[in-house]
Design an enzyme around this catalytic site. Structure first.
Site, mmCIF file in Angstrom:
data_model
loop_
_atom_site.group_PDB
_atom_site.id
_atom_site.type_symbol
_atom_site.label_atom_id
_atom_site.label_comp_id
_atom_site.label_asym_id
_atom_site.label_seq_id
_atom_site.Cartn_x
_atom_site.Cartn_y
_atom_site.Cartn_z
ATOM 1 N N ASP A 65 5.620 -13.974 -13.377
ATOM 2 C CA ASP A 65 6.593 -13.188 -14.122
ATOM 3 C C ASP A 65 5.982 -12.043 -14.925
ATOM 4 O OD1 ASP A 65 9.288 -12.844 -15.394
ATOM 5 O OD2 ASP A 65 8.161 -13.442 -17.163
ATOM 6 N N GLU B 114 2.264 -6.795 -23.232
ATOM 7 C CA GLU B 114 2.472 -7.611 -22.034
ATOM 8 C C GLU B 114 3.285 -6.844 -20.996
ATOM 9 O OE1 GLU B 114 3.517 -12.201 -20.800
ATOM 10 O OE2 GLU B 114 4.406 -11.401 -22.628
ATOM 11 N N ASP C 5 1.813 -14.408 -17.821
ATOM 12 C CA ASP C 5 1.631 -15.839 -17.648
ATOM 13 C C ASP C 5 1.741 -16.201 -16.171
ATOM 14 O OD1 ASP C 5 4.277 -15.377 -17.193
ATOM 15 O OD2 ASP C 5 5.020 -16.472 -18.931
#
Length: 499
Positions: free
Chosen positions: A104, A472, A107
């Site tokens: 995704d 991220e 992670d």
């Protein structure tokens, strides 16, 4: 509609930004001109792909590579030196092969909801801008990346009314900081079914399958038919057995919560109409794209409904244009559309993608202008807005930083991404890998093409691996930026029909 929450070591913000508008604009083409339009001369319709804009071409090639970085399973023709095979046993507890698909974000959980959205948007980009992707030699990589996702989604739907929507336990996953190739923790499966329905994720997966079936229709008719079969079954499941997946499976709400499933049902029905031309789906959604290109094939009452979609879509676009009387004030001083501090770039990139698509629809339908509370705007005005957002992302901002990793001279060095942060030859387990999360050194591996979360409202950016809010990346952001860049890399008219 989905929305995401930040969590310790977890995913960035939610992605179904402007999803209702996307359902409206998904193939929306203006069908008629208002009275004041009749005297206007439309801007020229672009011909075959024109001159390549180097900066967008370079950025597109980089953005496409992030999908390779995120791939799970036994890698084929692996182009990323620091990636290898991983999660080969995913799905084995249900005797399924769920090894493919995409991780995704930073992670290693495979969340089906955002993955399906990624596939739908990537399909849409290919269908609209495949010729422009081809002009930059990115069409084949886009199709290959799409198929890596849809192969997974097909296997995740092993029978009617059952869809596996997640591989991995986010809580377990986020207690580890390790390379995907070294994972040892359990990878449990989560499913929706008749007794535990999940309309949002089933409908989004149906949309992905239907859209992808159009992408592969000319190159692999058998695979296309398989995808369409799954799309129909999943839509029936989603519509017949209605229920919110994040209410029925509360643990998913921490990462990808849902605020309702109506938009996903419309989104799925619209793509099924494009894929099948079955008026049942048109009647379900009254998708506005056919208001021009297929207006002779639908009833006057349907056209009336389509007109309302068009008006709603234009209201959305009017809110984006900075000089419009109804322009949103939710922007940074540098002009970036601003909605959320978590994963801030998802919103402006999505908005810019919609704007460039709408602009091209206006050009191809010979619509000279659209009105925003009495002020008129040309397709070039919409494209100018889209360019402003893309340029901001690529470094034309107060920080003089590119938020697309690998592009330009200055881009994030501490991307919140496990694989990028750990040397490929490091021997670390679940917990001792956190030394790499907390390291003060830049990532040893460059997550090329990653679009990070982005700046704060005050246009500051803290390049810190622990700052997942800003550093991220995610695959759904990548699909949106690939779509945007593909629309800007050169000019070309859009096709009247996807079939």
């Amino acid at each position: 509609m989905g929305e995401g929450k930040g969590s310790k070591g977890g995913c960035c913000g939610w992605f179904l930004v402007l999803i209702v508008a996307a359902a409206i604009v998904a193939g929306l083409v203006v069908a008629f001109r208002s009275k004041f339009h009749h005297s206007d001369k439309p801007e020229p319709v672009p011909g075959p792909p024109g001159a390549i804009v180097t900066k967008y071409s370079d950025a597109l090639k980089l953005a496409m590579q992030f999908f390779d970085i995120q791939k799970s399973g036994k890698l084929e023709d692996n182009k990323i030196s620091w990636r290898g095979d991983s999660a080969l046993k995913d799905g084995s507890e249900a005797k399924l092969d769920l090894s493919k698909g995409l991780y995704d974000a930073g992670d290693h959980v495979k969340f089906g909801f955002p993955m399906a959205f990624t596939a739908t948007v990537l399909s849409w980009a290919i269908l609209e801008y495949g010729d422009q992707m081809a002009a930059t030699k990115q069409l084949q990589p886009a199709q290959e990346n799409l198929k890596w996702i849809t192969d997974y989604l097909v296997n995740a739907h092993p029978r009617d009314n059952v869809l596996y929507i997640q591989v991995g336990d986010p809580d377990l996953d986020h207690k580890c900081w390790e390379r995907p190739e070294a994972m040892t923790e359990k990878r449990p499966l989560t499913q929706v079914n008749v007794s535990t329905p999940g309309t949002e994720v089933a409908a989004e997966t149906a949309a992905a399958m239907a859209a992808a079936s159009l992408v592969f229709k000319s190159s692999d008719a058998t695979y296309s038919s398989t995808l369409l079969k799954h799309a129909k079954q999943l839509f029936d499941f989603a519509d017949t057995h209605r229920g919110s997946y994040s209410e029925n499976i509360p643990e998913v709400a921490t990462y990808y919560n849902s605020t309702g499933y109506g938009d996903e049902l419309l989104w799925a029905a619209s793509w099924l109409y494009h894929a099948t031309k079955d008026n049942t789906y048109l009647e379900y959604v009254l998708l506005s794209r056919v208001n021009l290109f297929a207006s002779k094939d639908v009833s006057s009452s349907a056209n009336s409904g389509l007109l309302k979609y068009r008006q709603t879509a234009e209201a959305v676009i009017c809110g984006l244009l900075p000089k419009s009387p109804t322009a949103t004030s939710s922007r940074t001083d540098g002009g970036l559309i601003w909605v959320s501090e978590w994963n801030a770039l998802q919103h402006p990139v999505a908005a810019a993608f919609l704007a460039v698509v709408y602009s091209d629809y206006m050009l191809s339908s010979r619509t000279a202008r659209m009105s925003c509370s009495g002020h008129s705007y040309k397709p070039s005005d919409l494209r100018k807005f889209a360019l402003s957002q893309a340029d901001y992302v690529l470094g034309d901002n107060p920080m003089k930083m590119s938020f697309l990793v690998g592009y330009g001279d200055k881009y994030p060095q501490f991307v919140h991404h496990r694989g990028a942060s750990i040397p490929a030859n490091a021997k670390t387990g679940c917990e001792d890998g956190f030394q790499w999360l907390n390291s003060t050194k830049p990532n040893p591996n460059v997550a090329v093409g990653a679009l990070v979360g982005g700046p704060f409202l005050n246009e500051t950016f803290i390049d810190d691996r622990n700052n997942s809010m800003q550093t991220e990346p995610s695959t759904y952001n990548s699909a949106l930026v690939v779509g945007l860049l593909s629309g800007l890399v050169t000019t070309s008219s859009v096709v009247p029909s996807f079939t």
